[in-house]
Each structure stands twice: as structure tokens, then as C-alpha cells.
Design an enzyme around this catalytic site. Structure first.
Site, PDB file in Angstrom:
ATOM      1  N   ASN A 156       0.872  -1.185   0.044  1.00 43.10           N
ATOM      2  CA  ASN A 156       0.125  -0.074  -0.132  1.00 43.10           C
ATOM      3  C   ASN A 156       1.011   1.281   0.067  1.00 43.10           C
ATOM      4  O   ASN A 156       1.474   1.406   1.154  1.00 43.10           O
ATOM      5  CB  ASN A 156      -0.839  -0.072   1.385  1.00 43.10           C
ATOM      6  CG  ASN A 156      -1.746   1.149   1.451  1.00 43.10           C
ATOM      7  OD1 ASN A 156      -2.001   2.033   0.658  1.00 43.10           O
ATOM      8  ND2 ASN A 156      -2.325   1.450   2.621  1.00 43.10           N
ATOM      9  N   TRP A 157       0.977   1.526  -1.227  1.00 39.45           N
ATOM     10  CA  TRP A 157       2.028   2.855  -1.451  1.00 39.45           C
ATOM     11  C   TRP A 157       1.398   4.029  -0.666  1.00 39.45           C
ATOM     12  O   TRP A 157       2.070   5.313  -0.824  1.00 39.45           O
ATOM     13  CB  TRP A 157       2.202   3.075  -2.629  1.00 39.45           C
ATOM     14  CG  TRP A 157       3.174   2.105  -3.265  1.00 39.45           C
ATOM     15  CD1 TRP A 157       3.618   0.950  -2.731  1.00 39.45           C
ATOM     16  CD2 TRP A 157       3.657   1.980  -4.695  1.00 39.45           C
ATOM     17  NE1 TRP A 157       4.081   0.028  -3.632  1.00 39.45           N
ATOM     18  CE2 TRP A 157       4.174   0.785  -4.853  1.00 39.45           C
ATOM     19  CE3 TRP A 157       3.352   2.801  -5.947  1.00 39.45           C
ATOM     20  CZ2 TRP A 157       4.608   0.400  -6.086  1.00 39.45           C
ATOM     21  CZ3 TRP A 157       4.056   2.341  -7.106  1.00 39.45           C
ATOM     22  CH2 TRP A 157       4.541   1.227  -7.203  1.00 39.45           C
ATOM     23  N   LYS A 158      -0.079   4.156  -0.435  1.00 41.61           N
ATOM     24  CA  LYS A 158      -0.379   5.636   0.167  1.00 41.61           C
ATOM     25  C   LYS A 158      -0.449   6.513  -0.829  1.00 41.61           C
ATOM     26  O   LYS A 158      -0.255   6.426  -1.936  1.00 41.61           O
ATOM     27  CB  LYS A 158       0.050   5.506   1.718  1.00 41.61           C
ATOM     28  CG  LYS A 158      -0.121   4.270   2.472  1.00 41.61           C
ATOM     29  CD  LYS A 158      -0.041   4.459   4.221  1.00 41.61           C
ATOM     30  CE  LYS A 158      -0.042   3.364   4.744  1.00 41.61           C
ATOM     31  NZ  LYS A 158      -0.042   3.348   6.161  1.00 41.61           N
ATOM     32  N   HIS A 213      -9.447   1.268   4.903  1.00 41.66           N
ATOM     33  CA  HIS A 213      -8.173   1.562   5.667  1.00 41.66           C
ATOM     34  C   HIS A 213      -8.569   2.187   6.838  1.00 41.66           C
ATOM     35  O   HIS A 213      -9.216   3.338   6.771  1.00 41.66           O
ATOM     36  CB  HIS A 213      -7.137   2.060   4.690  1.00 41.66           C
ATOM     37  CG  HIS A 213      -5.753   1.975   5.265  1.00 41.66           C
ATOM     38  ND1 HIS A 213      -5.297   2.826   6.096  1.00 41.66           N
ATOM     39  CD2 HIS A 213      -4.995   1.383   5.126  1.00 41.66           C
ATOM     40  CE1 HIS A 213      -3.946   2.723   6.451  1.00 41.66           C
ATOM     41  NE2 HIS A 213      -3.907   1.584   5.905  1.00 41.66           N
ATOM     42  N   GLU A 260      -6.791   4.719   7.694  1.00 45.85           N
ATOM     43  CA  GLU A 260      -6.679   6.222   7.452  1.00 45.85           C
ATOM     44  C   GLU A 260      -7.939   6.909   6.940  1.00 45.85           C
ATOM     45  O   GLU A 260      -8.386   8.006   6.928  1.00 45.85           O
ATOM     46  CB  GLU A 260      -5.359   6.476   6.622  1.00 45.85           C
ATOM     47  CG  GLU A 260      -4.183   5.993   7.510  1.00 45.85           C
ATOM     48  CD  GLU A 260      -2.995   5.585   6.818  1.00 45.85           C
ATOM     49  OE1 GLU A 260      -2.955   5.611   5.418  1.00 45.85           O
ATOM     50  OE2 GLU A 260      -2.064   5.077   7.533  1.00 45.85           O
ATOM     51  N   GLU A 297      -5.070  -4.717  10.725  1.00 47.93           N
ATOM     52  CA  GLU A 297      -4.132  -3.613  11.003  1.00 47.93           C
ATOM     53  C   GLU A 297      -4.519  -2.879  12.273  1.00 47.93           C
ATOM     54  O   GLU A 297      -5.338  -1.978  12.396  1.00 47.93           O
ATOM     55  CB  GLU A 297      -4.205  -2.419   9.762  1.00 47.93           C
ATOM     56  CG  GLU A 297      -3.763  -3.265   8.513  1.00 47.93           C
ATOM     57  CD  GLU A 297      -3.391  -2.187   7.438  1.00 47.93           C
ATOM     58  OE1 GLU A 297      -2.248  -2.579   6.695  1.00 47.93           O
ATOM     59  OE2 GLU A 297      -3.883  -1.306   7.218  1.00 47.93           O
ATOM     60  N   GLY A 319       2.740   2.524  10.881  1.00 46.61           N
ATOM     61  CA  GLY A 319       3.769   3.630  10.700  1.00 46.61           C
ATOM     62  C   GLY A 319       4.330   4.202  11.723  1.00 46.61           C
ATOM     63  O   GLY A 319       4.956   5.232  11.701  1.00 46.61           O
ATOM     64  N   SER A 375       3.733  -1.781  10.485  1.00 45.55           N
ATOM     65  CA  SER A 375       5.052  -1.678  10.746  1.00 45.55           C
ATOM     66  C   SER A 375       5.724  -3.136  10.174  1.00 45.55           C
ATOM     67  O   SER A 375       6.528  -3.867  10.941  1.00 45.55           O
ATOM     68  CB  SER A 375       5.339  -1.321  12.120  1.00 45.55           C
ATOM     69  OG  SER A 375       4.926  -0.316  12.118  1.00 45.55           O
TER      70      SER A 375
HETATM   71  P1  13P Z   1       3.137   0.696   7.743  1.00 44.64           P
HETATM   72  O1  13P Z   1       3.803  -0.824   7.155  1.00 44.64           O
HETATM   73  O2  13P Z   1       3.783   1.745   7.198  1.00 44.64           O
HETATM   74  O3  13P Z   1       3.021   0.599   9.014  1.00 44.64           O
HETATM   75  O4  13P Z   1       1.512   0.810   7.072  1.00 44.64           O
HETATM   76  C1  13P Z   1       0.705  -0.400   7.409  1.00 44.64           C
HETATM   77  C2  13P Z   1      -0.471   0.013   6.549  1.00 44.64           C
HETATM   78  O5  13P Z   1      -1.078   0.812   6.777  1.00 44.64           O
HETATM   79  C3  13P Z   1      -0.687  -0.638   5.197  1.00 44.64           C
HETATM   80  O6  13P Z   1      -1.883  -0.539   4.792  1.00 44.64           O
END
Ligand code: 13P
Length: 256
Positions: free
Chosen positions: A11-13, A97, A99, A169, A175, A215
Site C-alpha cells: 500500500n503505497w499510500k 483502511h 486512515e 491492521e 507507521g 510496521s
Molecule cells: P506501515 O507498514 O507503514 O506501518 O503501514 C501499514 C499500513 O497501513 C498498510 O495498509
């Protein structure tokens, strides 16, 4: 027991221009483009979906989006629909997600509409669930995960349910560098699988891939991926560099 193919999704966000995306995907195709024992899915931002889709043509890597709207078309400024994603040969879509839930106020009901629309359009949803730190500390992790899973899957038929992917998650691990312990993760994964058995059937529950996200890095992946109910990872930070992402795919291959 059915053996589930491990799945590693990046997931490159909101990272990478199309040009940057092409550099990364070029490296990935060169090193894991023929990987067949692990399913690999890349979820770039909308702006580079087409470029990444073309770059992975002929490889075993699949394309996913990070979000979509539940309507097929219409006056929804700024939104992208399932048929649009399909036209770019996307096969997966991340939905719900944390976020999206926290910064864009997405509710379980709204996410559920997207899940149903994705399935109707032959897109495989990666439905994200997970508790906040306050929820974990107050002992409501399983209740939160249960509600998000049940509401997210409301109205999904048994025939389509097996094609779902669920990503656990924990919000406090995203993150932050704080990874859930293998015991914490496995407990929730097993709980989700039990829930899927109740909602659908044992056969369905045994087929659904349940990914861990938060993470996940090459250093902690082997132990997580060795757990009975952890079928792969949804990777944020470590998916932005070819080297760490390739190492994660290698770890998943070794954990088969
Ligand atoms: P990180 O791997 O940066 O913690 O992010 C996880 C995530 O939100 C994947 O969707």
C-alpha cells in the site's frame, strides 16, 4: 486443512509520482515478476495505476487500488468507481483502511457499500479492520474487530465471501514502528477466522486470506508469517523501496 497462498500487498499510500512509481515497479518486476508461490499486489495512488498496470503486464504481479466509490458513475467529484479500476486491469481494492476511517470519516456502512460494489464488479476487496490504542488498552480489541468485520461484510453471499481478503491492521502499529507481537496478531487473526466460520462456513473461513498490517518489515515478517492464521501482509512503509518489499515477498515464500 486448505493451504492458502500467501499474499503480500504494497500500500503505497500518498507516495510516488508516476515517474517514481515506474522506477520502483521496474525493479520489482525484475526481481519478483515471476514469483508464483506468493501472490503479490501493488496498490499505487490512482495517478500511477495505469503506468504501473502497464509495467507489470506479462508478470505475475497484480494491481490494486487504495479506495473506490460504491457508485458506478455520476456526480461524485474526486471519486473513482469500480468499473474505472477494472478498465485499468486492477484486480484488488483496499477498502476501509484506518486512515480512510479516521481522516475521511468513513463508516462501516459506507465501507460495506464499497465492499458489495467491488465484489459485484469482480474486484477483490482487501477489507481493513483494527483497533486503536485506546480500544486495545480498554480491552475492546476483539469487539471492535468483530463489529468492523461483520458490518463490512454485511450482505456478502457465501459464494463471494471466499474471495475476500481481510487485513488486520492495529491502528497503533501503523507507521509507528510498533509491531503487534506474534501472539497479539495470531489471536486476532484466529478470532477473525472463527467469526468467518460463524458468518459463512468453515470452508469459506479456511479460504479467506487474513493479512497482517502495521510496521511489518523484513526483520519481523518471518515470525508473523509463520503463524497459522497469518496469510500475508499489507505493507506500508516497507513497500516503498524495492529491497525491503522483495525481502518481504521472499519471507512469505519461505513461510509457505
Ligand atoms: P506501515 O507498514 O507503514 O506501518 O503501514 C501499514 C499500513 O497501513 C498498510 O495498509
Amino acid at each position: 486443512m486448505i493451504s492458502r497462498k500467501k499474499l503480500i500487498a504494497g500500500n503505497w499510500k500518498m507516495n510516488k509520482t508516476s515517474a517514481d512509481a515506474l522506477t520502483l515497479v521496474g525493479d520489482l518486476v525484475a526481481s519478483i515478476g515471476r514469483q508464483n508461490d506468493v501472490e503479490v499486489v501493488l496498490c499505487p495512488p490512482f495517478t500511477s495505476l495505469e503506468a504501473v498496470g502497464k509495467a507489470i503486464e506479462g508478470s505475475s504481479i497484480k494491481l490494486g487500488a487504495q479506495n473506490m466509490h460504491h457508485e458506478g458513475s455520476g456526480a461524485f467529484t474526486g471519486e473513482i468507481s469500480a468499473p474505472m479500476l477494472r478498465s485499468l486491469f486492477a484486480t484488488h481494492v483496499i477498502l476501509g483502511h484506518s486512515e480512510r476511517r479516521s481522516y475521511f470519516a468513513e463508516t462501516d456502512e459506507f465501507i460495506n457499500k464499497k465492499v458489495l460494489a467491488a465484489l459485484k464488479n469482480q474486484l477483490r476487496p482487501i477489507l481493513c479492520v483494527g483497533e486503536t490504542l485506546a480500544e486495545r488498552e480498554s480491552g475492546s480489541t476483539l469487539k471492535v474487530v468483530q463489529t468492523q468485520t461483520e458490518r463490512g461484510l454485511d450482505g456478502v453471499g457465501k459464494d463471494l465471501a471466499a474471495g475476500m481478503v481481510i487485513a488486520y491492521e492495529p491502528v497503533w502499529a501503523i507507521g509507528t514502528g510498533k509491531v503487534a507481537t506474534t501472539e497479539q496478531a495470531q489471536e486476532v487473526h484466529a478470532f477473525i477466522r472463527g467469526l468467518l466460520t460463524k458468518l459463512f462456513t468453515t470452508a469459506v473461513a479456511e479460504k479467506v486470506r487474513i493479512l497482517y498490517g502495521g510496521s511489518m518489515k523484513p526483520a519481523n515478517a518471518p515470525e508473523l508469517l509463520a503463524q497459522k492464521d497469518i496469510d500475508g501482509g499489507l505493507i506500508g512503509g516497507a513497500s516503498l523501496e524495492a529491497r525491503s518489499f522483495v525481502e518481504l515477498v521472499t519471507a512469505a515464500s519461505a513461510a509457505r
